[in-house]
Scaffold this motif. Structure first.
Motif, PDB file in Angstrom:
ATOM      1  N   MET A 162       0.822  -1.194   0.000  1.00 61.78           N
ATOM      2  CA  MET A 162       0.000   0.000   0.000  1.00 61.78           C
ATOM      3  C   MET A 162       0.864   1.256   0.000  1.00 61.78           C
ATOM      4  SD  MET A 162      -3.078   1.050   0.053  1.00 61.78           S
ATOM      5  CE  MET A 162      -4.127   2.350   0.522  1.00 61.78           C
ATOM      6  N   ILE A 163       1.906   1.278   0.839  1.00 56.75           N
ATOM      7  CA  ILE A 163       2.770   2.449   0.900  1.00 56.75           C
ATOM      8  C   ILE A 163       3.489   2.636  -0.427  1.00 56.75           C
ATOM      9  CG2 ILE A 163       4.836   3.416   1.977  1.00 56.75           C
ATOM     10  CD1 ILE A 163       3.881   2.162   4.600  1.00 56.75           C
ATOM     11  N   GLU A 164       3.974   1.523  -1.013  1.00 53.23           N
ATOM     12  CA  GLU A 164       4.682   1.615  -2.283  1.00 53.23           C
ATOM     13  C   GLU A 164       3.770   2.210  -3.352  1.00 53.23           C
ATOM     14  OE1 GLU A 164       6.333  -1.482  -5.542  1.00 53.23           O
ATOM     15  OE2 GLU A 164       7.042  -1.775  -3.490  1.00 53.23           O
ATOM     16  N   TYR A 165       2.510   1.800  -3.364  1.00 55.90           N
ATOM     17  CA  TYR A 165       1.567   2.334  -4.334  1.00 55.90           C
ATOM     18  C   TYR A 165       1.407   3.838  -4.154  1.00 55.90           C
ATOM     19  CZ  TYR A 165      -2.789   3.529  -6.610  1.00 55.90           C
ATOM     20  OH  TYR A 165      -3.735   4.140  -7.367  1.00 55.90           O
ATOM     21  N   CYS A 166       1.278   4.301  -2.914  1.00 53.19           N
ATOM     22  CA  CYS A 166       1.110   5.731  -2.639  1.00 53.19           C
ATOM     23  C   CYS A 166       2.317   6.527  -3.109  1.00 53.19           C
ATOM     24  CB  CYS A 166       0.877   5.966  -1.151  1.00 53.19           C
ATOM     25  SG  CYS A 166      -0.690   5.321  -0.554  1.00 53.19           S
ATOM     26  N   VAL A 167       3.507   6.012  -2.852  1.00 50.44           N
ATOM     27  CA  VAL A 167       4.727   6.716  -3.257  1.00 50.44           C
ATOM     28  C   VAL A 167       4.801   6.783  -4.777  1.00 50.44           C
ATOM     29  CG1 VAL A 167       7.243   6.598  -3.289  1.00 50.44           C
ATOM     30  CG2 VAL A 167       6.006   6.181  -1.166  1.00 50.44           C
ATOM     31  N   LEU A 168       4.561   5.666  -5.445  1.00 44.10           N
ATOM     32  CA  LEU A 168       4.640   5.657  -6.902  1.00 44.10           C
ATOM     33  C   LEU A 168       3.558   6.530  -7.525  1.00 44.10           C
ATOM     34  CD1 LEU A 168       5.533   1.925  -7.598  1.00 44.10           C
ATOM     35  CD2 LEU A 168       7.043   3.913  -7.554  1.00 44.10           C
ATOM     36  N   PHE A 169       2.401   6.580  -6.923  1.00 36.70           N
ATOM     37  CA  PHE A 169       1.329   7.449  -7.399  1.00 36.70           C
ATOM     38  C   PHE A 169       1.761   8.913  -7.317  1.00 36.70           C
ATOM     39  CE2 PHE A 169      -2.466  10.045  -6.548  1.00 36.70           C
ATOM     40  CZ  PHE A 169      -3.163   9.807  -7.728  1.00 36.70           C
ATOM     41  N   LYS A 170       2.379   9.285  -6.210  1.00 34.44           N
ATOM     42  CA  LYS A 170       2.840  10.664  -6.042  1.00 34.44           C
ATOM     43  C   LYS A 170       3.959  10.992  -7.028  1.00 34.44           C
ATOM     44  CE  LYS A 170       1.470  11.033  -1.251  1.00 34.44           C
ATOM     45  NZ  LYS A 170       1.892  11.151   0.132  1.00 34.44           N
ATOM     46  N   VAL A 171       4.860  10.045  -7.262  1.00 35.66           N
ATOM     47  CA  VAL A 171       5.938  10.266  -8.223  1.00 35.66           C
ATOM     48  C   VAL A 171       5.351  10.434  -9.623  1.00 35.66           C
ATOM     49  CG1 VAL A 171       7.950   9.222  -9.343  1.00 35.66           C
ATOM     50  CG2 VAL A 171       7.695   9.093  -6.864  1.00 35.66           C
ATOM     51  N   ARG A 172       4.372   9.616  -9.965  1.00 31.58           N
ATOM     52  CA  ARG A 172       3.739   9.722 -11.283  1.00 31.58           C
ATOM     53  C   ARG A 172       3.056  11.081 -11.454  1.00 31.58           C
ATOM     54  NH1 ARG A 172      -0.749   5.561 -12.774  1.00 31.58           N
ATOM     55  NH2 ARG A 172      -0.043   5.116 -10.705  1.00 31.58           N
ATOM     56  N   ARG A 173       2.338  11.530 -10.430  1.00 30.62           N
ATOM     57  CA  ARG A 173       1.674  12.831 -10.502  1.00 30.62           C
ATOM     58  C   ARG A 173       2.693  13.954 -10.619  1.00 30.62           C
ATOM     59  NH1 ARG A 173      -2.825  14.393  -6.632  1.00 30.62           N
ATOM     60  NH2 ARG A 173      -2.668  16.150  -8.021  1.00 30.62           N
ATOM     61  N   TYR A 174       3.800  13.840  -9.874  1.00 29.99           N
ATOM     62  CA  TYR A 174       4.864  14.845  -9.962  1.00 29.99           C
ATOM     63  C   TYR A 174       5.406  14.916 -11.387  1.00 29.99           C
ATOM     64  CZ  TYR A 174       9.362  17.138  -9.325  1.00 29.99           C
ATOM     65  OH  TYR A 174      10.439  17.975  -9.446  1.00 29.99           O
ATOM     66  N   CYS A 175       5.662  13.759 -11.978  1.00 24.66           N
ATOM     67  CA  CYS A 175       6.186  13.715 -13.341  1.00 24.66           C
ATOM     68  C   CYS A 175       5.202  14.341 -14.328  1.00 24.66           C
ATOM     69  CB  CYS A 175       6.489  12.272 -13.749  1.00 24.66           C
ATOM     70  SG  CYS A 175       7.918  11.579 -12.915  1.00 24.66           S
ATOM     71  N   GLU A 176       3.922  14.040 -14.146  1.00 23.94           N
ATOM     72  CA  GLU A 176       2.911  14.621 -15.029  1.00 23.94           C
ATOM     73  C   GLU A 176       2.905  16.143 -14.922  1.00 23.94           C
ATOM     74  OE1 GLU A 176      -0.722  12.777 -13.817  1.00 23.94           O
ATOM     75  OE2 GLU A 176      -0.213  10.855 -14.748  1.00 23.94           O
TER      76      GLU A 176
END
Length: 82
Positions: free
Chosen positions: A1-15
């Protein structure tokens, strides 16, 4: 769950920044973060050994072991295993 949250935030940052996702240097970023924490913890161990620590939340041995573990995580991140 934590990994998903971190990757989601990284993806949004990249966007938002117009960067490609996934970041090519992501493993290096993670390894650098682990290494940085290890250096900080090693500084805590040094201050503990000199009785200069503001709080005694760690022992010298415990802080050194934690720093060693963080270095291992850094190497694992560079190898893509973390």
């Amino acid at each position: 769950m934590i990994e998903y949250c971190v990757l989601f935030k990284v993806r949004r940052y990249c966007e938002k920044m117009g960067l490609p996702y996934p970041l090519k240097s992501w493993n290096f970023c993670i390894a650098f973060a682990f290494f940085r924490l290890a250096v900080i913890i090693q500084g805590v161990a040094c201050r503990l050994s000199r009785n200069q620590a503001s709080q005694n939340m760690f022992t010298v041995e415990g802080a050194t072991a934690l720093a060693d573990m963080l270095i291992e995580f850094a190497f694992m991140s560079l190898d893509g295993k973390a």
